[in-house]
Design an enzyme around this catalytic site. Structure first.
Site, mmCIF file in Angstrom:
data_model
loop_
_atom_site.group_PDB
_atom_site.id
_atom_site.type_symbol
_atom_site.label_atom_id
_atom_site.label_comp_id
_atom_site.label_asym_id
_atom_site.label_seq_id
_atom_site.Cartn_x
_atom_site.Cartn_y
_atom_site.Cartn_z
ATOM 1 N N TYR A 435 42.850 98.508 42.352
ATOM 2 C CA TYR A 435 44.357 98.865 42.417
ATOM 3 C C TYR A 435 44.717 99.918 43.637
ATOM 4 C CZ TYR A 435 43.618 102.742 38.933
ATOM 5 O OH TYR A 435 43.564 104.105 38.383
ATOM 6 N N GLU A 436 46.078 100.072 43.754
ATOM 7 C CA GLU A 436 46.533 100.833 44.840
ATOM 8 C C GLU A 436 46.176 100.361 45.917
ATOM 9 O OE1 GLU A 436 48.960 102.837 43.283
ATOM 10 O OE2 GLU A 436 49.465 103.360 45.284
ATOM 11 N N GLY A 437 46.003 99.151 46.356
ATOM 12 C CA GLY A 437 45.620 98.437 47.810
ATOM 13 C C GLY A 437 44.318 98.185 47.318
ATOM 14 N N GLN A 442 42.348 98.315 52.271
ATOM 15 C CA GLN A 442 42.073 99.690 53.158
ATOM 16 C C GLN A 442 41.531 99.517 54.523
ATOM 17 O OE1 GLN A 442 43.648 102.006 51.523
ATOM 18 N NE2 GLN A 442 44.162 100.955 49.615
#
Lengths: 593, 593
Positions: A435-437, A442
């Site tokens: 999650y969160e990218g 990244q």
């Protein structure tokens, strides 16, 4: 499943990697001193150990449930959250103007490590609330700030992030939720959002949803996406709570881990919402808080692995099995005596030290970027931060899976049994690379916006900085110094490789991006532990300058030695992949997979 | 969650790595031909796909339960087991003299890959039964064989292995269960055993426990341990079932995965048991079946990863998200187009090919060791087998965790949701690096009994064999050939390093043993895929010699290229750790961890 807050390790990391003295000298830290920071760490450590840590397994066993439209969690969590809120922990880095304490990011990051170690699923509720606070603070109107921030900063109301939709995960350009203007200046927000962590709950009086949606006339793509505040309960003019809004959790996911935290399917049916800032800038607004959120996820990956390490270490000190290989003992010994168990433990310990160093560096860059009076210094810090964020997010979370699995392996068969808790760490940490990218995103961020965009300037500046550390290290330990110089030379070559590939064929660079990110993480981790080694050397040379005791600093030097010989050699693999690994990948026809 | 039995991959691996033509020429394989083997693979594939694969998630969701002293499993498993037994699959490699089909290990290993992919938890029931059959066949009396083997070979009765006790896991010298002689020539066996897979169940009429225990006058240590047959129901002289024996499951573990298979705490209270062979040789008897069991666990780790790969590949072909990096498309594409997703998939595919090659080599060595008429050839195969077994067991199972996690990552957020099945593969496979000798024990076995004991002779012979493959490869592809030669040179250096460390300080070698094992697995995997590359080259040069079609062989060559550039570079890290990684580990005082 006891947790010992690593307060000394955090104090050391704050000094050496978080540059605490410099951060405390910033105008934004006025009134804060070293003693207060120490006291905060001590108290946070106690709270994490005594109030949060015991709820970790309870929460895992008694996952969130959706009952008659309400999201129910175990009572222990509500009790812990109330205590957390009442002690003021939620407001630690919330803005002072709105009831928070506005502490520097380095201090709050240290505390967040402890919250995440103690109970990851729990920690997501304040973490997301802080993210929502940051978005509102940066982009909403004064009236909106006054309406929401004081209650959110005190933890009376929570905040959520509603981005993902079934067809729009990584690709937020596909967001389809709609917001139609109403007569009262508000908007009617409709759509379904998925994977909404703590999307609803009964621990706070209100839940403030931040929702990405499109106005009726919005263009396709990311430029048509706007950001809305959609409260669970409407807020009356006098600040009291009004009608229930049409924003409901309609389902919870059955997940591998973080069971205590509800992951909601949220349904918005013409729910009343309020536009934040300008239309069409929703995604940009979300990105302003992304750095902190991604740093937070890196801390999560690290923190769960820290607790898993502590558990494995305790088991290894207690479990007796087989005689030692050196033949020193005639009877079975505790398994920490066995070299391969030591390897598993020390690889964890050394990697954890490097991870803590990197997230502290990133947090210090946040403080400097936001608070340094010199604009050039602030800009330089911002650039360093932007480079470090994808590394901290990915490297600490991929390591999280590797390290928690090493911890489980120390337990042998007992690690596979849920009661020992080792399995929960493996399950919980596994969300963090996703999650969160997702980590693949990244890595693309790192090769593109963070490396190619400035022609490798920041990457090379960090490596040059590393060379000066290596030169100092060589005066203390020639072999370590030479190893670091070699690692930096390999990293410089990889920067050149990526820059060349981005020009010649970006697909080559994309195929190498994961290896490049891991090489950078591994190498910058070595630079950081070289700094730790030098700081420990200084402390050992001058007892007056060694507040944590001689043993502590000797251990830091051992940790550097282990990292350099057991972890850093991974760069040889990464460098080979960056240099020449991609063509074979790209040559395989898609139908031949 | 569909499973496609990789029959063509298995046929190719059987030819190239399993040396099927040679195995079929052994006297022990008389009557078996290539067409029959092909038919067996086809039918096994169908059975795995249609009968077993659908029970995998059902079994996970409806784990085994202990109710009123009975171990209950989901009815789908009982139905699948009945079909499996009736189709004769259990007896595939059971001895022909006792109702089995006595097929070669290479053929049964190929089938076992499919059973384990389809339902790992299920597969453990026949796998353990075959282990018990092997132990009884090798060491029990003719009367015991007649009493137990026919029913076990047909799957009417199951077999279990009762080794571990709470204080005796890796260290079986600590076994404390007792066996006291009775008047009737039998023994009263008492004690508690833990982690007994399929220790009890209602799928078979009887359960034949093999139990390690000590006679009253037995010496301490491993030489005091004897092996007993303890049936759940006593067997009357006419073969009918008699009284219920005092061997009961008194608890089931709550595990991270393989929920469908009961992991029992077994209580023996003066249960009637029968000594196998001579007293004091129990552990030695167990070790005679260990090679096959450890090979089987390596296959398990591989097989679960194969299924996870298939699932991730299907998702990557279907999920649409974001435009492609090369900018060839104006609209979002399926994620298999994204280079980092291709990397994740192809690293799985290439590693799986190498794993399949290595377990096939080991299985062929079993067949040759047991069946070759020339004693020297048989002994040579036995030595190769002994070297390969710890590698297959550890490398395929540690990879199992890495690869299933890569598969989950391809899914993004959906991978963390249990319904997609990716999480189950991660959970299930995680037992394989732990049981049947934790991987740390395998690595010690490799450096000690398998490398130092013969002065590195077998290791060097395998690497020399690799050099001749590399020389051939260089004539086809100079770069691949050079890479393999370099890898083999590094491996030869590591053999020398380990031998030197075993002499100077065995703790150094033990600390490096994990890296040494992984380097050997990675390098021998490359040798195997070089062979595959050459075999594919031959097939592509002669269509008459290419039964699997041109595309298949081209894909094998792609797989080799990917393995050499994406997987093989790991050896640089391993070699560095073997060469100089250990001193720093051993220098850390135990109190400084």
């Amino acid at each position: 499943m006891i947790y010992h807050a690593p307060v000394n390790e955090l104090r050391f990391a704050l000094q050496v990697h978080g540059r605490l003295p410099e951060i405390l000298a910033l105008p934004s830290a006025a009134g804060l001193d070293q003693d207060t920071v120490d006291a905060v760490l001590e108290e946070a450590g106690k709270f994490a150990e005594q109030e949060l840590a015991p709820t970790n397994r309870t929460g895992d066993l008694n996952g969130a449930r959706l009952v008659d439209g309400k999201v129910l969690t175990h009572p222990d969590l509500a009790q812990a959250f109330a205590a957390y809120r009442d002690a003021g922990w939620l407001g630690l880095r919330a803005p002072a103007d709105y009831g928070g304490q506005g502490l520097p990011a380095v201090v709050s990051a240290a505390c967040e490590e402890m919250w995440c170690s103690a109970n990851l699923a729990f920690s997501l509720l304040p973490m997301l609330t802080l993210g929502a606070i940051e978005a509102i603070l940066s982009h909403a109107s004064d009236e909106q700030k006054q309406t929401y921030l004081p209650n959110m900063s005190q933890g009376l109301w929570s905040g959520t992030m509603n981005l993902t939709e079934p067809q729009a995960g990584t690709d937020l350009a596909q967001v389809a939720s709609k917001a139609v203007p109403k007569d009262n200046g508000a908007y009617a927000v409709s759509g379904q959002k998925i994977f909404i962590t703590w999307g609803d709950q009964e621990l706070t009086e209100n839940v403030i949803h931040l929702v990405l949606a499109r106005l009726p006339d919005a263009p396709a793509g990311v430029k048509g996406i706007s950001l809305f505040i959609v409260p669970k309960y409407l807020v009356n003019a006098d600040g009291s709570l009004g009608a229930r809004n049409a924003a409901h959790a309609v389902g919870l996911e059955h997940k591998l881990g973080i069971h205590a935290s509800p992951t909601c399917v949220m349904q918005f049916d013409e729910a009343e919402g309020y536009l934040i800032g300008e239309a069409g800038k929703g995604l940009m607004y979300m990105f302003t808080m992304m750095n902190h959120a991604r740093l937070g996820v890196g801390v999560e990956g690290h923190a769960v692995a820290e607790r898993a390490y502590q558990a494995a270490l305790a088991y290894a000190r207690e479990r007796v099995q087989s005689r030692d290989i050196g033949g020193h003992s005639k009877t079975p010994v505790t398994i920490i005596h066995h070299p391969d168990v030591r390897r598993m433990l020390l690889v964890q310990k050394a990697t954890l030290a490097a991870q803590r160093a990197l997230y502290m560096q990133a947090a210090a860059a946040i403080d400097t970027a936001h608070g340094h009076p010199n604009a050039d210094e602030a800009a330089r810090a911002e650039a360093v931060l932007n480079f470090l964020i994808p590394i901290v997010k990915s490297w600490c979370t991929d390591n999280g899976t590797v390290l928690t699995n090493l911890a489980m392996q120390v337990y042998g068969g007992m690690g596979y049994v849920e009661e020992t808790g080792a399995a929960q760490y493996v399950r919980d940490v596994r969300i963090t690379p996703i999650y969160e990218g997702a980590n693949g995103i990244q890595a693309l961020d790192l090769i593109g916006r963070k490396t190619a965009a400035d022609g490798g300037a920041v990457a090379r500046a960090l490596l040059a900085d590393g060379q000066s550390v290596a030169a100092k290290l060589a005066t203390v330990d020639a072999e370590l110094g030479a190893q670091l110089q070699q690692a930096l030379a390999l990293a410089e070559q990889s920067v050149a490789d990526i820059l060349a590939q981005m020009t010649s064929n970006p697909e080559l660079a994309a195929a190498a991006s994961n290896a490049y990110l891991n090489q950078m993480g591994c190498t910058l981790g070595a630079v950081a532990l070289a700094r730790a080694h030098l700081a420990a050397q200084d402390a050992l040379a001058d007892a007056a300058n060694a507040p944590l005791g001689e043993d502590f600093y000797q251990t830091q030097q051992h940790v550097t030695q282990v990292y350099f010989t057991q972890v850093l050699p991974q760069i040889h693999t990464h460098a080979a992949l960056v240099h020449s690994g991609s063509p074979a990948l790209l040559a395989v026809p898609l139908e031949s997979f």
